[in-house]
Design a protein around this motif. Structure first.
Motif, PDB file in Angstrom:
ATOM      1  N   HIS A 119      -2.296  46.545  92.401  1.00 36.26           N
ATOM      2  CA  HIS A 119      -1.000  45.864  92.555  1.00 36.26           C
ATOM      3  C   HIS A 119      -0.254  46.222  93.833  1.00 36.26           C
ATOM      4  O   HIS A 119       0.523  45.427  94.346  1.00 36.26           O
ATOM      5  CB  HIS A 119      -0.102  46.149  91.338  1.00 36.26           C
ATOM      6  N   ASP A 120      -0.491  47.419  94.376  1.00 36.37           N
ATOM      7  CA  ASP A 120       0.236  47.840  95.578  1.00 36.37           C
ATOM      8  C   ASP A 120      -0.596  47.747  96.857  1.00 36.37           C
ATOM      9  O   ASP A 120      -0.169  48.215  97.912  1.00 36.37           O
ATOM     10  CB  ASP A 120       0.719  49.290  95.410  1.00 36.37           C
ATOM     11  N   VAL A 121      -1.769  47.148  96.745  1.00 34.36           N
ATOM     12  CA  VAL A 121      -2.670  47.117  97.905  1.00 34.36           C
ATOM     13  C   VAL A 121      -2.062  46.374  99.101  1.00 34.36           C
ATOM     14  O   VAL A 121      -2.379  46.657 100.255  1.00 34.36           O
ATOM     15  CB  VAL A 121      -4.027  46.494  97.497  1.00 34.36           C
ATOM     16  N   GLY A 122      -1.142  45.454  98.819  1.00 31.87           N
ATOM     17  CA  GLY A 122      -0.474  44.753  99.921  1.00 31.87           C
ATOM     18  C   GLY A 122       0.255  45.686 100.871  1.00 31.87           C
ATOM     19  O   GLY A 122       0.607  45.310 101.993  1.00 31.87           O
ATOM     20  N   LYS A 123       0.461  46.922 100.425  1.00 23.75           N
ATOM     21  CA  LYS A 123       1.117  47.902 101.299  1.00 23.75           C
ATOM     22  C   LYS A 123       0.272  48.264 102.515  1.00 23.75           C
ATOM     23  O   LYS A 123       0.761  48.933 103.426  1.00 23.75           O
ATOM     24  CB  LYS A 123       1.476  49.170 100.506  1.00 23.75           C
ATOM     25  N   ILE A 124      -0.977  47.838 102.547  1.00 24.59           N
ATOM     26  CA  ILE A 124      -1.769  48.078 103.761  1.00 24.59           C
ATOM     27  C   ILE A 124      -1.118  47.437 104.976  1.00 24.59           C
ATOM     28  O   ILE A 124      -1.414  47.829 106.096  1.00 24.59           O
ATOM     29  CB  ILE A 124      -3.238  47.588 103.661  1.00 24.59           C
ATOM     30  N   GLY A 189       7.292  41.322 101.414  1.00 23.19           N
ATOM     31  CA  GLY A 189       6.799  42.640 101.033  1.00 23.19           C
ATOM     32  C   GLY A 189       5.388  42.565 100.484  1.00 23.19           C
ATOM     33  O   GLY A 189       4.716  41.541 100.587  1.00 23.19           O
ATOM     34  N   HIS A 190       4.954  43.684  99.884  1.00 24.48           N
ATOM     35  CA  HIS A 190       3.550  43.784  99.469  1.00 24.48           C
ATOM     36  C   HIS A 190       3.197  42.920  98.280  1.00 24.48           C
ATOM     37  O   HIS A 190       2.037  42.579  98.101  1.00 24.48           O
ATOM     38  CB  HIS A 190       3.180  45.240  99.191  1.00 24.48           C
ATOM     39  N   ASP A 191       4.193  42.522  97.463  1.00 27.61           N
ATOM     40  CA  ASP A 191       3.896  41.679  96.295  1.00 27.61           C
ATOM     41  C   ASP A 191       3.347  40.316  96.731  1.00 27.61           C
ATOM     42  O   ASP A 191       2.256  39.905  96.333  1.00 27.61           O
ATOM     43  CB  ASP A 191       5.152  41.418  95.453  1.00 27.61           C
ATOM     44  N   GLU A 192       4.159  39.619  97.526  1.00 28.55           N
ATOM     45  CA  GLU A 192       3.780  38.266  97.942  1.00 28.55           C
ATOM     46  C   GLU A 192       2.503  38.292  98.784  1.00 28.55           C
ATOM     47  O   GLU A 192       1.644  37.425  98.642  1.00 28.55           O
ATOM     48  CB  GLU A 192       4.927  37.626  98.732  1.00 28.55           C
ATOM     49  N   TYR A 193       2.400  39.296  99.632  1.00 32.82           N
ATOM     50  CA  TYR A 193       1.215  39.349 100.504  1.00 32.82           C
ATOM     51  C   TYR A 193      -0.073  39.448  99.670  1.00 32.82           C
ATOM     52  O   TYR A 193      -1.012  38.686  99.871  1.00 32.82           O
ATOM     53  CB  TYR A 193       1.321  40.526 101.476  1.00 32.82           C
ATOM     54  N   LEU A 194      -0.115  40.387  98.699  1.00 37.55           N
ATOM     55  CA  LEU A 194      -1.344  40.513  97.910  1.00 37.55           C
ATOM     56  C   LEU A 194      -1.593  39.252  97.086  1.00 37.55           C
ATOM     57  O   LEU A 194      -2.735  38.794  96.956  1.00 37.55           O
ATOM     58  CB  LEU A 194      -1.311  41.743  96.997  1.00 37.55           C
ATOM     59  N   TYR A 195      -0.515  38.668  96.549  1.00 37.84           N
ATOM     60  CA  TYR A 195      -0.675  37.408  95.808  1.00 37.84           C
ATOM     61  C   TYR A 195      -1.365  36.369  96.684  1.00 37.84           C
ATOM     62  O   TYR A 195      -2.301  35.690  96.259  1.00 37.84           O
ATOM     63  CB  TYR A 195       0.696  36.903  95.337  1.00 37.84           C
ATOM     64  N   ARG A 196      -0.912  36.267  97.933  1.00 36.31           N
ATOM     65  CA  ARG A 196      -1.504  35.282  98.839  1.00 36.31           C
ATOM     66  C   ARG A 196      -2.961  35.617  99.151  1.00 36.31           C
ATOM     67  O   ARG A 196      -3.804  34.725  99.242  1.00 36.31           O
ATOM     68  CB  ARG A 196      -0.703  35.220 100.144  1.00 36.31           C
ATOM     69  N   VAL A 197      -3.258  36.891  99.301  1.00 40.27           N
ATOM     70  CA  VAL A 197      -4.645  37.301  99.559  1.00 40.27           C
ATOM     71  C   VAL A 197      -5.524  36.910  98.364  1.00 40.27           C
ATOM     72  O   VAL A 197      -6.633  36.384  98.526  1.00 40.27           O
ATOM     73  CB  VAL A 197      -4.732  38.819  99.844  1.00 40.27           C
ATOM     74  N   MET A 198      -5.012  37.144  97.135  1.00 38.00           N
ATOM     75  CA  MET A 198      -5.800  36.805  95.941  1.00 38.00           C
ATOM     76  C   MET A 198      -6.063  35.302  95.869  1.00 38.00           C
ATOM     77  O   MET A 198      -7.163  34.857  95.550  1.00 38.00           O
ATOM     78  CB  MET A 198      -5.086  37.249  94.658  1.00 38.00           C
ATOM     79  N   LYS A 199      -5.038  34.509  96.155  1.00 37.71           N
ATOM     80  CA  LYS A 199      -5.200  33.049  96.134  1.00 37.71           C
ATOM     81  C   LYS A 199      -6.158  32.596  97.231  1.00 37.71           C
ATOM     82  O   LYS A 199      -7.045  31.786  96.999  1.00 37.71           O
ATOM     83  CB  LYS A 199      -3.842  32.356  96.335  1.00 37.71           C
ATOM     84  N   PHE A 200      -5.943  33.122  98.423  1.00 35.77           N
ATOM     85  CA  PHE A 200      -6.754  32.715  99.578  1.00 35.77           C
ATOM     86  C   PHE A 200      -8.233  32.961  99.301  1.00 35.77           C
ATOM     87  O   PHE A 200      -9.085  32.147  99.663  1.00 35.77           O
ATOM     88  CB  PHE A 200      -6.290  33.495 100.814  1.00 35.77           C
TER      89      PHE A 200
END
Ligand SMILES: [Fe+2]
Ligand SMILES: [Fe+2]
Length: 281
Positions: A119-124, A189-200
């Motif tokens: 869940h916090d991986v978007g923090k990269i 922030g990291h929430d939306e970014y990881l969500y977008r990575v998962m969708k992409f």
């Protein structure tokens, strides 16, 4: 309903103290409070609608790098979250702590356990030069009034131009009533970014899990019941899942650090099932 669980481990805004609960928190009111407050001051000054739109164009095309999910999780060992009043150790431990907490209570929901891990991986983004105030911390909608449920609402927004803009500083701002959170722009922030990575990358985590990823930092909503005027029926159906996730995100934070190497094979099998191979970031 009991008291808001998110308050238990957060700095008390008035007195600069935490409400202690035995065996959990790791918040030294002095030094960590200053770090937390500074991160939120920068965030609340600079996160405007225009800023968020710019970040979307920068990050959501996933053109930054290619790596596996496990590589991304492990790269968080280089990151200490400067917005977190409870934790002063690398984020990779928090990933496994959250996942293991979920595994104990929800042994049959492997996708939920995986969400705990990632869940916090978007923090990269913070490891790729994005400032922490655009990566970590609680999130809130931009393009409409900053509500009082936002942490440090009173003393950190005075230099945010959107706060005084009459197009934005009403309850609905640029949005329609009950438009749904999917069409609301959140502070970047990291929430939306990881969500977008998962969708992409077309990962197959169920919708409930994607909501946990996308809105777990939206404390004004999932813990304070705010912004309901923007929610549609789907958001309300998903809210209990985000709240269930939040318990583990918060209350598994302990300085007893897990044996990551021992846990890796199990979580690799979940990654192989739901988000396998090399992903685009
Ligand atoms: Fe998070
Ligand atoms: Fe977290």
């Amino acid at each position: 309903q009991g008291p808001d669980p998110s308050l238990a481990y957060r700095p008390n805004l008035e007195t600069n103290e935490t409400k202690e609960k035995e065996g959990y928190r790791n918040f030294e009111s002095g030094s960590l409070f200053d770090r937390v407050f500074k991160t939120y001051s920068l965030m609340h000054t600079s996160q405007t609608l225009a800023f968020v739109e710019q970040k979307h164009s920068e990050w959501t095309g996933c053109t930054h790098t290619r790596m596996s999910m496990m590589e991304a999780v492990m790269s968080l060992d280089q990151l200490v979250d400067e917005s977190d009043p409870d934790v002063d150790f690398p984020n990779s431990f928090h990933a496994f702590q959250t996942a293991e907490g979920i595994r104990q209570v929800h042994p049959d929901k492997d996708w939920f356990q995986l969400v705990g891990l990632i869940h916090d991986v978007g923090k990269i983004m913070a490891l790729w030069n994005e400032p922490q105030w655009a990566v970590v911390g609680d999130t809130f909608p931009v393009g409409c009034r900053f509500q009082n449920s936002i942490v440090f609402r009173d003393n950190t927004f005075e230099n945010n131009p959107d706060d005084k803009n009459p197009r934005y500083n009403t309850d609905y701002g640029i949005y329609e009533p009950k438009c749904g959170l999917d069409s609301v722009l959140m502070s970047w922030g990291h929430d939306e970014y990881l969500y977008r990575v998962m969708k992409f990358n077309k990962c197959s985590i169920p919708e409930e899990g994607l909501y946990m990823i996308r809105f777990h930092s939206f404390y004004p909503w999932h813990s304070h019941g705010d912004y309901m005027h923007l929610c549609n029926e789907k958001d309300l159906k998903m809210l209990p899942w985000v709240q269930e996730f939040n318990k583990f995100d918060l209350y598994t934070k302990t300085t007893d650090l897990p044996d990551v190497e021992k846990l890796k094979p199990y979580y690799q099998s979940l990654i192989d099932k739901y988000c396998p191979g090399v992903l685009l970031w």
